[in-house]
Design an enzyme around this catalytic site. Structure first.
Site, PDB file in Angstrom:
ATOM      1  N   LYS A 192       0.766  -1.265  -0.089  1.00  0.00           N
ATOM      2  CA  LYS A 192      -0.014  -0.142   0.127  1.00  0.00           C
ATOM      3  C   LYS A 192       0.911   1.248  -0.014  1.00  0.00           C
ATOM      4  O   LYS A 192       1.605   1.615   1.095  1.00  0.00           O
ATOM      5  CB  LYS A 192      -1.033   0.022   1.090  1.00  0.00           C
ATOM      6  N   GLY A 244       7.315   4.655   8.254  1.00  0.00           N
ATOM      7  CA  GLY A 244       6.338   5.750   8.559  1.00  0.00           C
ATOM      8  C   GLY A 244       6.599   6.318   9.851  1.00  0.00           C
ATOM      9  O   GLY A 244       7.817   6.144  10.437  1.00  0.00           O
ATOM     10  N   SER A 245       5.501   6.899  10.239  1.00  0.00           N
ATOM     11  CA  SER A 245       5.646   7.625  11.572  1.00  0.00           C
ATOM     12  C   SER A 245       5.893   6.646  12.864  1.00  0.00           C
ATOM     13  O   SER A 245       5.412   5.475  12.594  1.00  0.00           O
ATOM     14  CB  SER A 245       4.622   8.679  11.663  1.00  0.00           C
ATOM     15  N   THR A 246       6.439   7.007  13.919  1.00  0.00           N
ATOM     16  CA  THR A 246       6.679   6.325  15.064  1.00  0.00           C
ATOM     17  C   THR A 246       5.414   5.891  15.560  1.00  0.00           C
ATOM     18  O   THR A 246       5.187   4.813  16.062  1.00  0.00           O
ATOM     19  CB  THR A 246       7.570   7.116  15.854  1.00  0.00           C
ATOM     20  N   GLU A 247       4.386   6.838  15.582  1.00  0.00           N
ATOM     21  CA  GLU A 247       3.141   6.795  16.150  1.00  0.00           C
ATOM     22  C   GLU A 247       2.262   5.660  15.512  1.00  0.00           C
ATOM     23  O   GLU A 247       1.896   4.710  15.984  1.00  0.00           O
ATOM     24  CB  GLU A 247       2.399   7.862  15.746  1.00  0.00           C
ATOM     25  N   GLY A 249       3.881   3.160  13.985  1.00  0.00           N
ATOM     26  CA  GLY A 249       4.669   1.984  13.998  1.00  0.00           C
ATOM     27  C   GLY A 249       4.075   1.480  15.590  1.00  0.00           C
ATOM     28  O   GLY A 249       3.910   0.133  15.352  1.00  0.00           O
ATOM     29  N   GLU A 266      10.425   0.751  10.236  1.00  0.00           N
ATOM     30  CA  GLU A 266      11.664   1.761   9.700  1.00  0.00           C
ATOM     31  C   GLU A 266      10.703   3.081   9.916  1.00  0.00           C
ATOM     32  O   GLU A 266       9.780   3.650   9.229  1.00  0.00           O
ATOM     33  CB  GLU A 266      12.150   1.639   8.475  1.00  0.00           C
ATOM     34  N   CYS A 300      13.509  10.935   6.872  1.00  0.00           N
ATOM     35  CA  CYS A 300      13.595   9.951   7.959  1.00  0.00           C
ATOM     36  C   CYS A 300      14.836  10.021   8.753  1.00  0.00           C
ATOM     37  O   CYS A 300      14.940  10.364   9.841  1.00  0.00           O
ATOM     38  CB  CYS A 300      13.039   8.440   7.986  1.00  0.00           C
ATOM     39  N   GLU A 397      10.422  14.928  15.602  1.00  0.00           N
ATOM     40  CA  GLU A 397      10.765  14.969  13.948  1.00  0.00           C
ATOM     41  C   GLU A 397       9.761  16.156  13.326  1.00  0.00           C
ATOM     42  O   GLU A 397       8.600  16.169  13.486  1.00  0.00           O
ATOM     43  CB  GLU A 397      10.460  13.692  13.450  1.00  0.00           C
TER      44      GLU A 397
HETATM   45  P1  NAI Z   1       2.115   7.954   8.642  1.00  0.00           P
HETATM   46  O1  NAI Z   1       2.760   7.013   9.434  1.00  0.00           O
HETATM   47  O2  NAI Z   1       0.663   8.253   8.967  1.00  0.00           O
HETATM   48  O3  NAI Z   1       1.989   7.219   7.041  1.00  0.00           O
HETATM   49  C1  NAI Z   1       2.679   6.276   6.466  1.00  0.00           C
HETATM   50  C2  NAI Z   1       1.869   5.174   5.850  1.00  0.00           C
HETATM   51  O4  NAI Z   1       1.021   4.586   6.863  1.00  0.00           O
HETATM   52  C3  NAI Z   1       0.910   5.739   4.742  1.00  0.00           C
HETATM   53  O5  NAI Z   1       1.009   4.646   3.840  1.00  0.00           O
HETATM   54  C4  NAI Z   1      -0.386   5.690   5.544  1.00  0.00           C
HETATM   55  O6  NAI Z   1      -1.308   5.530   4.720  1.00  0.00           O
HETATM   56  C5  NAI Z   1      -0.112   4.305   6.285  1.00  0.00           C
HETATM   57  N1  NAI Z   1      -0.750   4.483   7.291  1.00  0.00           N
HETATM   58  C6  NAI Z   1      -1.373   5.374   8.329  1.00  0.00           C
HETATM   59  N2  NAI Z   1      -2.093   4.763   9.388  1.00  0.00           N
HETATM   60  C7  NAI Z   1      -2.029   3.734   9.481  1.00  0.00           C
HETATM   61  C8  NAI Z   1      -2.516   2.515  10.313  1.00  0.00           C
HETATM   62  N3  NAI Z   1      -3.165   2.887  11.459  1.00  0.00           N
HETATM   63  N4  NAI Z   1      -2.282   1.295   9.979  1.00  0.00           N
HETATM   64  C9  NAI Z   1      -1.416   0.984   8.977  1.00  0.00           C
HETATM   65  N5  NAI Z   1      -1.108   1.866   7.853  1.00  0.00           N
HETATM   66  C10 NAI Z   1      -1.283   3.114   8.388  1.00  0.00           C
HETATM   67  O7  NAI Z   1       2.729   9.413   8.323  1.00  0.00           O
HETATM   68  P2  NAI Z   1       2.044  10.687   7.784  1.00  0.00           P
HETATM   69  O8  NAI Z   1       0.776  10.900   8.348  1.00  0.00           O
HETATM   70  O9  NAI Z   1       1.998  10.569   6.288  1.00  0.00           O
HETATM   71  O10 NAI Z   1       3.147  11.775   8.305  1.00  0.00           O
HETATM   72  C11 NAI Z   1       3.100  12.196   9.563  1.00  0.00           C
HETATM   73  C12 NAI Z   1       4.533  12.240  10.122  1.00  0.00           C
HETATM   74  O11 NAI Z   1       5.077  11.179  10.264  1.00  0.00           O
HETATM   75  C13 NAI Z   1       5.533  12.954   9.443  1.00  0.00           C
HETATM   76  O12 NAI Z   1       5.329  14.479   9.524  1.00  0.00           O
HETATM   77  C14 NAI Z   1       6.804  12.569   9.774  1.00  0.00           C
HETATM   78  O13 NAI Z   1       7.070  13.240  10.998  1.00  0.00           O
HETATM   79  C15 NAI Z   1       6.578  11.295   9.858  1.00  0.00           C
HETATM   80  N6  NAI Z   1       6.866  10.240   8.785  1.00  0.00           N
HETATM   81  C16 NAI Z   1       8.007   9.637   8.859  1.00  0.00           C
HETATM   82  C17 NAI Z   1       8.487   8.882   7.898  1.00  0.00           C
HETATM   83  C18 NAI Z   1       9.641   8.020   7.702  1.00  0.00           C
HETATM   84  O14 NAI Z   1      10.102   7.577   6.778  1.00  0.00           O
HETATM   85  N7  NAI Z   1      10.097   7.928   8.809  1.00  0.00           N
HETATM   86  C19 NAI Z   1       7.718   8.807   6.446  1.00  0.00           C
HETATM   87  C20 NAI Z   1       6.340   9.603   6.520  1.00  0.00           C
HETATM   88  C21 NAI Z   1       6.091  10.147   7.565  1.00  0.00           C
END
Ligand code: NAI
Length: 801
Positions: A192, A244-247, A249, A266, A300, A397
C-alpha cells in the site's frame, strides 16, 4: 560589466523538464486508477476514489481507488494463491524476473522520475539522479540475492504473504526497498503506497505485467490509513513491513501482537549532524544542504539537529547563512531547483506550527530573503539556533526544511547531545581527524553513521534504526533475513501452556532469614535469593513461593520478585554496560570459565535439578549447557561484521553492536539449558541481561549465581529475578529503559510481550508459542540467536581527495 560583476549577478534561468510524456501516460489511463490485484487493474469494491494532487500547483493529477477491507482481502487472496508457485520457482528464475524489473525501471526511468516529481513535489534533479537509479540498483542487487539464496540461506523459508506499507517521501524508492527483497526471498506481496503519492507504485504495477511477473506475486492497493490498518489486521498476512511515523509504528506493533506476523519497522528520526572544530567547514556546509534540505527535509534520516563545536559555531553560522541564501526554492520540475514543494497542506502547517513553538521556547529563527512561488506548498529553508536540547524542535521530528542548531564544547558532550533522543536512525560526523570521527561514530546510538558525508544509501548496506526509530534492516544480508524464517521454526509445534507454581502471594510464606549455603545438596526447604548487580538480594515483596518437585514434594522456596526488583535489576544491568566495551577475547574467557565451573559443580546441580526434571534430563541439561557455553565462548570473537563496497568512493563498515540491556523470560521446562540458551548469545554479544528464570523450577537461580560468583562475570551483567513469568514480563515489557525483550513461552505470553513492549518500541523476539528443541544445536543455538542479539550499524567512511 566586469567578469566578477557578471559572475556575482548571474542568475540561473529556468530549465524546466517537459512533463508531456508522463501527462500522456496519465491521459491514456483516463487519469483514473483501480487497484492492481492478480495482475489486473480492478475497480474498488465500494467504488470510492480519492484525488492525488501536484503539491507544487495544488492541481489534481488523477483519481485513485480508496481501498476497503474487501479490496485488501481480494489482494491478500491473490497473493496467497500466487505463493506456492512463486516459492517453487528456482532462485535463478526469480532472479531473472528481478533483473527484468531493474532493466524496465531503467528503460522507463525518465517517466518514473517525472511522475514522482509531479505527485510528490520533489526536485526532478533528485528523482532523476537519486530515487530512480537507486530503485534500479535495488532490483539488480536483489536479483543477485535471488540467484544465491539457496546457497547463502540454506534451511530458511520465505515468510509467505507480506503486507508492505510505505510513506510518501520516497514513494518508488521505498517500494523498491520493500518489494525487491520480498520477491528475491520467495514471498508474495500486497503493497500500500501512501495516499499522497500512489502514482509511481501504479506505474510500477504495469512494469510487473510488462516483464511477465506471474499474476498475484505483486499486488498494489491504494488508500489511506484505514486501508493500511485492514492490511495489518488481515489474518492471512504473514509479515508486515512498515515505513512511516513512529506513532503508526506503535499502533502496528499493538495490532499485530496477537498474531504470528513477523514485523519490521522503519520509523522516524531526529538525527544529529555533528561538526567538530577541525572539520572542513565548507564541506560540512555542503553536507548540511544535503542533510536537511534534500527532499525538503522530508527524510527520516535527515540531519535535523546540528551540533557544532562552540569554537567554530559563529564561523559556521555565517557560512551556512550565506549558502542558504543561494538555495533556490521553486517548481520541482525546474532542473536547477534545490528545494521543491512540501507534500501537503497538513504537513506545511505542521512544520510551521513546530517552528513557531520552537521560537516560543527560545530559539532564534533565521530564513534567507528568498521569494517563494505564489502558489503551491513551499517553506523557506530555516535555521533555528540557540535551541535548548529539551525544546520540541530538538526532540520531535519536524519532517521539513528546518535545522535546529545547538553547540557543544567537548566530544563527550557532542555524543551525549547526539544520543539525547528517543530515536536512533542515523548520524553524520564531520572532522578531519579519523580518530575523532570514528570515536564519535562508534558511540552514536544509530543504525547508520556517515563520516564526512550524509544521506548515502546503497542496496548492499543495511539501513534501519535503533530505539524508537524501529527495528529490522532494509538492504544487505540483514535486510533479507527480515523476509526469511528457519524452516524448522515455521513448522514447529506449539509449546504446552506455561505451568504456574503452586501458591498465590497471599498464601506465600515470608522469606526465611537463614542463609541457604548451609543446605545439604538434596535438602528440602532450600531457599534462594534474587541475584541483582552481582549480589544476592531479598525480594521487595517479602514473600517467597514454594517450589514442588515432579512427585509433588516440596523442594524449597524461591523469592517472589515484583516490579521494584525488576526495576533494581534493570538499573544494575544498565550500570554494567561496560561489559559491551570489554574485548571479545575477554568475554570468551569469561564464558569458558563459566563452563569450567559448571562442569565442576555438575554432579551436585544435577542432583538438585533431577528432583524437578528427572535424572536423565538433569544430566542432559548440564552436559548441553557446558557445550552451549563453549559454543558462545567460541562465537564471541567470530560473529564479525562486514565491510561493504557501495558504488561510491566510500566503504561502509557494518559493525555488529550489542542492543543494550535485554529482558529475558526463560522457558519453564528446561531450567538450566533454557536459561543458558537465551542468556548466552546476549552476553556473548556484549548485552547485559535481566532474566526471569524458569517459573517451574526457579531454584536453579541459587546454582546459577554460585557459578557466576566463582567466575569472572562482572556484577550486573546477568541478573536473576524469580517469580511469576507473566507478572514480571509485564514489568519488563513496559520498562522504558530496557532495549529489547526475549520471551519464551506459550502463545499468550508471547502476545503479551509484543503488545506490552510497544511503549518504547523495544525490540521483541519470541518463540511465537512454538516449541524449540533446545537440545538440538541446529535449533537452540548459533546465528539465528546472534542475529537477534546484535544490531548492525553501518559506518560510512569516504576515501580519496
Ligand atoms: P504515517 O505514518 O501516517 O503514514 C505512513 C503510511 O502508513 C501511509 O501509507 C499511511 O497511509 C499508512 N498508515 C497510516 N495509519 C495507518 C495505520 N493505522 N495502519 C496501517 N497503516 C497506516 O505518516 P504521515 O501521516 O504521512 O506523516 C506524519 C509524520 O510522520 C510526518 O510528519 C513525519 O514526521 C513522519 N513520517 C516519517 C516517515 C519516515 O520515513 N520515517 C515517513 C512519513 C512520515
Amino acid at each position: 560589466m566586469s567578469v566578477i560583476e557578471k559572475f556575482t549577478t548571474m542568475d540561473y534561468g529556468p530549465a524546466p523538464e517537459d512533463p508531456k510524456e508522463s501527462l500522456l501516460w496519465l491521459d491514456a489511463r483516463q487519469r483514473k486508477f483501480g487497484h492492481f490485484i492478480a495482475g489486473r487493474f480492478q475497480s474498488p469494491v465500494e467504488g470510492k476514489y480519492f484525488e492525488t494532487t501536484d503539491p507544487s500547483t495544488g492541481e489534481k493529477i488523477a483519481d485513485v481507488a480508496q481501498g476497503s477491507a474487501a479490496d485488501v482481502d481480494a489482494a491478500v487472496k491473490a497473493a496467497s494463491l500466487a505463493l506456492p508457485a512463486w516459492q517453487k520457482l528456482s532462485g535463478h528464475r526469480r532472479a531473472k524476473f528481478l533483473y527484468a524489473l531493474a532493466r524496465h525501471v531503467q528503460k522507463h526511468s525518465r517517466r518514473l522520475a517525472v511522475l514522482e516529481t509531479l505527485d510528490n513535489g520533489k526536485p526532478i534533479r533528485e528523482s532523476r539522479d537519486l530515487d530512480v537509479p537507486l530503485v534500479a540498483r535495488h532490483f539488480y542487487h536483489h536479483a543477485g540475492w535471488a540467484q544465491l539464496l539457496a546457497q547463502e540461506f540454506p534451511d530458511r523459508e520465505p515468510c509467505g504473504v507480506v503486507g508492505q506499507i510505505i510513506p510518501w517521501n520516497f514513494p518508488l524508492l521505498m517500494l523498491a526497498w520493500k518489494i525487491a527483497p520480498a520477491l528475491a526471498t520467495g514471498n508474495t506481496v500486497v503493497l500500500k503506497p501512501a495516499e499522497f503519492t500512489p502514482l509511481t507504485a501504479l506505474a510500477f504495477a504495469e512494469l510487473c505485467n510488462e516483464v511477465g511477473l506471474p499474476a498475484g506475486v505483486v499486488n498494489i492497493i491504494t488508500g489511506d490509513g484505514a486501508t493500511g490498518e485492514a492490511l495489518v489486521k488481515h489474518p492471512d498476512v504473514d509479515k508486515i513491513a512498515f515505513t512511516g511515523s513512529t506513532e503508526v509504528g506503535r499502533a502496528i506493533r499493538r495490532a499485530t501482537a496477537q498474531s504470528h506476523k513477523k514485523l519490521s519497522l522503519e520509523l522516524g528520526g531526529k538525527s544529529p549532524f555533528i561538526i567538530f572544530e577541525d572539520a572542513d567547514l565548507d564541506s560540512a556546509v555542503e553536507g548540511l544542504v544535503d542533510g536537511i534540505w534534500f527532499n525538503q527535509g522530508q527524510v527520516c534520516c535527515a540531519g535535523s539537529r546540528l551540533l557544532v563545536q562552540e569554537s567554530v559555531a559563529d564561523k559556521l553560522t555565517r557560512k551556512l547563512q550565506a549558502r542558504m541564501s543561494t538555495l533556490r526554492v521553486g517548481s520541482p520540475l525546474d532542473k536547477s531547483i534545490d528545494i521543491g514543494a512540501i507534500i501537503a497542506r497538513v504537513q506545511l502547517e505542521r512544520i510551521d506550527g513546530l517552528v513557531k513553538q520552537g521560537i516560543a521556547e527560545g530559539a532564534t529563527c533565521w530564513q534567507p530573503e528568498i521569494v517563494l512561488p505564489s502558489r503551491g506548498l513551499y517553506y523557506k529553508p530555516t535555521l533555528l539556533s540557540n535551541v535548548h536540547p529539551t525544546s520540541i524542535v530538538a526532540q520531535q521530528e519536524i519532517f521539513g526544511p528546518v535545522l535546529a542548531a545547538m553547540t557543544f564544547r567537548t566530544p563527550q558532550e557532542a555524543v551525549q547531545l547526539a544520543n539525547n533522543t528517543v530515536y536512533g536512525l542515523a548520524g553524520s560526523v564531520w572532522s578531519e581527524s579519523v580518530n575523532v570521527a570514528l570515536q564519535a561514530a562508534a558511540q552514536i546510538k544509530a543504525g547508520v553513521v556517515w563520516v564526512n558525508s550524509t544521506n548515502l544509501f546503497d542496496a548492499a548496506c543495511g539501513f534501519g534504526g535503533y530505539r524508537e526509530s524501529g527495528y529490522g534492516r532494509e538492504g544487505g544480508r540483514e535486510g533479507l533475513l527480515e523476509y526469511l524464517e528457519p524452516t524448522w521454526f515455521k513448522h514447529a509445534p506449539a509449546v504446552a501452556e506455561t505451568v504456574a507454581p503452586g501458591l498465590s502471594p497471599a498464601t506465600s510464606a515470608p522469606v526465611a532469614d537463614t542463609p541457604d549455603v548451609a543446605n545439604p545438596i538434596t535438602a528440602i526447604d532450600r531457599t534462594v535469593k534474587l541475584y541483582i548487580g552481582g549480589k544476592q538480594a531479598r525480594p521487595d515483596s517479602g514473600y517467597s513461593i514454594p517450589v514442588y518437585g515432579r512427585s509433588g514434594e516440596l523442594l524449597g522456596e524461591a523469592p517472589l520478585g515484583n516490579r521494584k526488583d525488576v526495576r533494581n535489576a534493570v538499573e544494575a544491568a544498565r550500570k554494567a554496560e561496560d561489559w559491551s566495551k570489554t574485548t571479545a577475547h575477554n568475554r570468551a574467557q569469561v564464558l569458558f570459565y563459566l563452563a569450567e565451573n559448571l562442569s565442576q559443580r555438575g554432579d551436585e546441580i544435577a542432583k538438585r535439578l533431577s528432583a524437578a526434571v528427572g535424572e536423565k534430563q538433569a544430566a542432559q541439561e548440564i552436559h548441553a549447557s557446558i557445550e552451549r557455553l563453549f559454543s558462545y565462548a567460541a562465537w564471541c570473537d567470530k560473529f564479525d561484521g562486514a565491510v561493504h563496497n557501495p558504488p561510491f568512493r566510500n566503504i561502509s563498515i557494518a559493525m555488529n553492536e550489542p542492543i543494550g540491556t535485554v529482558g529475558v523470560v526463560c522457558p519453564a521446562d528446561l531450567p538450566l539449558l533454557g536459561f543458558f540458551s537465551l542468556a548466552l548469545p546476549l552476553i556473548c554479544a556484549g548485552n547485559t541481561v535481566v532474566a526471569i528464570p524458569s517459573e517451574k523450577y526457579p531454584l536453579i537461580t541459587g546454582d546459577l549465581y554460585q557459578i557466576f560468583e566463582t567466575s569472572d562475570l562482572s556484577g550486573g551483567v546477568l541478573n536473576l529475578v524469580t517469580g511469576r513469568s507473566s507478572e514480571l514480563l509485564k514489568v519488563l515489557a513496559e520498562h522504558d529503559d530496557l532495549d529489547a525483550i526475549w520471551c519464551y513461552g506459550d502463545v499468550a505470553l508471547c502476545s503479551a510481550a509484543k503488545a506490552l513492549s510497544a511503549g518504547n518500541l523495544k525490540q521483541v523476539w519470541t518463540n511465537e508459542g512454538r516449541k524449540i528443541d533446545w537440545f538440538d544445536a541446529a535449533q537452540g543455538e548459533g546465528r539465528w540467536f546472534l542475529q537477534r542479539a546484535y544490531q548492525v550499524k553501518n559506518i560510512w567512511v569516504p576515501y580519496g581527495e
